[in-house]
Design an enzyme around this catalytic site. Structure first.
Site, PDB file in Angstrom:
ATOM      1  N   HIS A   1       0.848 -21.789  32.768  1.00  0.00           N
ATOM      2  CA  HIS A   1       1.502 -22.696  33.722  1.00  0.00           C
ATOM      3  C   HIS A   1       2.953 -22.946  33.303  1.00  0.00           C
ATOM      4  O   HIS A   1       3.860 -22.916  34.116  1.00  0.00           O
ATOM      5  CB  HIS A   1       0.735 -24.019  33.778  1.00  0.00           C
ATOM      6  CG  HIS A   1       1.453 -25.088  34.526  1.00  0.00           C
ATOM      7  ND1 HIS A   1       1.544 -25.090  35.906  1.00  0.00           N
ATOM      8  CD2 HIS A   1       2.149 -26.177  34.100  1.00  0.00           C
ATOM      9  CE1 HIS A   1       2.265 -26.147  36.282  1.00  0.00           C
ATOM     10  NE2 HIS A   1       2.637 -26.812  35.214  1.00  0.00           N
TER      11      HIS A   1
ATOM     12  N   ARG B   1      -1.044 -16.279  39.255  1.00  0.00           N
ATOM     13  CA  ARG B   1      -0.185 -16.674  38.129  1.00  0.00           C
ATOM     14  C   ARG B   1      -0.707 -15.966  36.887  1.00  0.00           C
ATOM     15  O   ARG B   1      -1.679 -16.384  36.296  1.00  0.00           O
ATOM     16  CB  ARG B   1      -0.247 -18.207  37.964  1.00  0.00           C
ATOM     17  CG  ARG B   1       0.893 -18.799  37.152  1.00  0.00           C
ATOM     18  CD  ARG B   1       0.551 -20.196  36.669  1.00  0.00           C
ATOM     19  NE  ARG B   1      -0.368 -20.135  35.550  1.00  0.00           N
ATOM     20  CZ  ARG B   1      -1.305 -21.053  35.280  1.00  0.00           C
ATOM     21  NH1 ARG B   1      -1.469 -22.097  36.062  1.00  0.00           N
ATOM     22  NH2 ARG B   1      -2.107 -20.913  34.238  1.00  0.00           N
TER      23      ARG B   1
ATOM     24  N   TYR C   1      -8.892 -22.363  29.442  1.00  0.00           N
ATOM     25  CA  TYR C   1      -9.621 -22.520  30.721  1.00  0.00           C
ATOM     26  C   TYR C   1      -9.901 -21.209  31.458  1.00  0.00           C
ATOM     27  O   TYR C   1     -10.496 -21.203  32.506  1.00  0.00           O
ATOM     28  CB  TYR C   1      -8.892 -23.508  31.653  1.00  0.00           C
ATOM     29  CG  TYR C   1      -7.417 -23.203  31.869  1.00  0.00           C
ATOM     30  CD1 TYR C   1      -7.011 -22.275  32.826  1.00  0.00           C
ATOM     31  CD2 TYR C   1      -6.434 -23.855  31.122  1.00  0.00           C
ATOM     32  CE1 TYR C   1      -5.664 -22.001  33.031  1.00  0.00           C
ATOM     33  CE2 TYR C   1      -5.084 -23.594  31.315  1.00  0.00           C
ATOM     34  CZ  TYR C   1      -4.707 -22.663  32.269  1.00  0.00           C
ATOM     35  OH  TYR C   1      -3.375 -22.393  32.462  1.00  0.00           O
TER      36      TYR C   1
END
Ligand SMILES: Cc1ncc(C[n+]2csc(CCOP(=O)(O)OP(=O)(O)O)c2C)c(N)n1
Ligand SMILES: [Mg+2]
Length: 369
Positions: free
Chosen positions: A272, A268, A281
Site C-alpha cells: 500500500h 496493486r 495479509y
C-alpha cells in the site's frame, strides 16, 4: 399497485456512445503509452529505493497500475480539463506533464503539497483524504456547467454545443467508493449533469482489506445504475482499452450528457505504501495469481506482434526511462528547504488574525524569533 411519485423517476442513463473510428488508439499512441508507462515504472521503483535511502520519508507505489493511470490521463485535453488525483497517481501526473522533481517533492512530507503549480498544470495537488478528490472534482465540474450556461446566454447554444464543456477527471480507489463523500458526489453530479469522469482504479485492496470485504455487490460500476450514471467496467491493465474508454467517457461528459463512471479493474502489485508489509495479509502466491500479466509486458507484446516497433527500439525507451529516474533523483536531492513561514503566508490572500497569531507563535517556537 400504484407507483405514485415514483412513476416520475428520471429516465435511465443514456449509454456512453462508442468511439468514432478516428478516435481509436493508433500505433503511434501505443508507442507513446509504452514510453510513458516505462518512465512511470522506473520512477516508481526508484522512489521506493529513495525511501529506503532516506531521501523520501514515505511513498505510495503504483506498481501494476501504469496502464490505468497513463491511459486515462492521456484522454484529457489539459488546455481546459482538470485532473483531481489521490496519493497514488504519480503515473497520471507524469502523463499529464507535471515536472517530476516538483511532484516527488510532495513526498518529502514537508508542509507543502508539492511544488508544481496546479492551475498551470491542470492537475490538483495530491489528495490524502480518501474520497476527497471526488468532491473537489464534482465542485469544479459543476462550476464549468454554470460558467458555460452564463457564456451561452451571450454566445448562443450553437457555440456552446460546438465547443463542449471542460471536463473533470477524478481518481479514487475501490476502498474510497465505500465513503459517504463518494455517494454524495455521484448523486450531486448526476442530478446536475456535472461534466465529470469518476475513474475508479479497483486494485483489489484498500490497504489490507480486499475488495470483496468492503465493496458490497463487488462492483463500483454497478452502482452507476442507482444514480442514473452510465458506467464502463474495463480491463485496467490493457493500456489501449483504458485510453479508449476514457475518451468515450470524456466525450460523453463534454457533450453535456453528465457524468460517467469508469471502473478500471487492476491490481496493486506492491505494498500500500512504503510502511506496509503485504506479507501480513496476502501470500506471494496469491499476489502472482491475482496480479495477472504485467500491463507493460502486455503492451510490449502487442507492439511487437503488430510490428509497430522492434525490440531494440523498445529497449532504448527503457534505457531512457532509467536515465530520467536518475535525473529526478538528482533534482530532488538538490532542492533546498522551503521557508516554513509559507505555511501561513500562502493560505489566504489576506491572512486572518488567527493565522497571524499562529505564525508568530510558530516563529517563536521554531525559529526563536
Ligand atoms: C477519510 C480517510 N479515511 C481513512 C484514511 C486512511 N487510508 C489511507 S489509504 C486507505 C485505503 C484506500 O483504499 P483505496 O481507496 O482502494 O485506494 P488505494 O490505496 O488502493 O489506491 C485508507 C483507509 C484516509 N487517508 N482518509
Ligand atoms: Mg484500492
Amino acid at each position: 399497485m400504484t407507483v405514485g411519485r415514483a412513476g416520475r423517476a428520471g429516465a435511465p442513463p443514456r449509454p456512453v456512445p462508442d468511439l468514432p473510428e478516428a478516435a481509436r488508439v493508433t500505433g503511434d499512441e501505443l508507442l507513446e503509452l509504452y514510453r510513458l508507462m516505462t518512465a512511470v515504472r522506473h520512477l516508481d521503483q526508484a522512489a521506493i529505493a529513495w525511501q529506503r535511502q532516506g531521501i523520501l520519508p514515505a511513498y505510495a507505489p503504483e506498481l501494476g497500475q501504469e496502464a490505468a493511470q497513463v491511459g486515462s490521463a492521456l484522454a484529457m485535453d489539459l488546455s481546459r480539463d482538470f485532473i483531481f488525483p489521490t496519493y497514488r497517481e504519480m503515473g497520471v501526473a507524469r502523463a499529464a506533464g507535471v515536472d517530476m522533481v516538483q511532484y516527488m517533492a510532495t513526498h518529502l512530507a514537508t508542509w507543502h503539497g508539492g511544488l508544481w503549480d496546479p492551475t498551470a498544470a491542470h492537475v490538483a495537488p495530491i489528495q490524502a483524504v480518501v474520497g476527497g478528490s471526488v468532491l473537489h472534482a464534482v465542485g469544479w465540474a459543476h462550476g464549468q456547467t454554470l460558467q458555460a450556461s452564463s457564456v451561452a446566454l451571450g454566445a448562443g447554444p450553437a457555440a456552446r454545443a460546438r465547443d463542449g464543456l471542460a471536463v473533470a477527471l477524478t481518481y479514487f480507489g475501490d476502498g474510497a467508493s465505500s465513503q459517504g463523500d463518494v455517494h454524495e458526489a455521484m448523486n450531486f453530479a448526476a442530478v446536475f449533469k456535472a461534466p465529470v469522469v469518476f475513474f475508479v482504479q479497483n486494485n483489489g485492496w484498500a490497504i489490507s482489506v480486499p475488495t470483496e470485504r468492503q465493496v458490497a455487490g463487488g462492483s463500483v460500476a454497478a452502482r452507476g445504475a442507482g444514480y442514473g450514471i452510465p458506467a464502463l467496467q474495463i480491463d485496467g491493465n490493457e493500456a489501449a482499452a483504458v485510453l479508449e474508454a476514457a475518451r468515450r467517457a470524456v466525450a460523453h461528459a463534454r457533450a453535456g450528457r453528465g457524468p460517467v463512471i469508469v471502473e478500471a479493474m487492476t491490481y496493486r502489485r506492491g505494498p500500500h505504501a512504503t510502511s506496509d508489509d503485504p506479507g501480513r495479509y496476502r501470500t506471494l502466491d496469491e499476489e502472482r495469481t491475482d496480479g495477472g500479466a504485467d500491463p507493460i509486458a502486455r503492451l510490449r507484446e502487442r507492439i511487437l506482434a503488430a510490428g509497430i516497433a522492434d525490440e531494440a527500439t523498445l529497449d532504448a525507451r527503457d534505457a531512457k526511462a532509467a536515465a530520467e529516474a536518475e535525473e529526478v533523483r538528482t533534482g530532488v536531492l538538490s532542492l533546498g528547504p522551503r521557508p516554513g513561514a509559507e505555511m501561513f503566508d500562502l493560505v489566504f490572500d489576506e491572512p486572518t488574525h488567527e493565522l497571524q497569531r499562529q505564525k508568530s507563535q510558530w516563529r517563536e517556537e521554531s525559529e526563536h524569533a
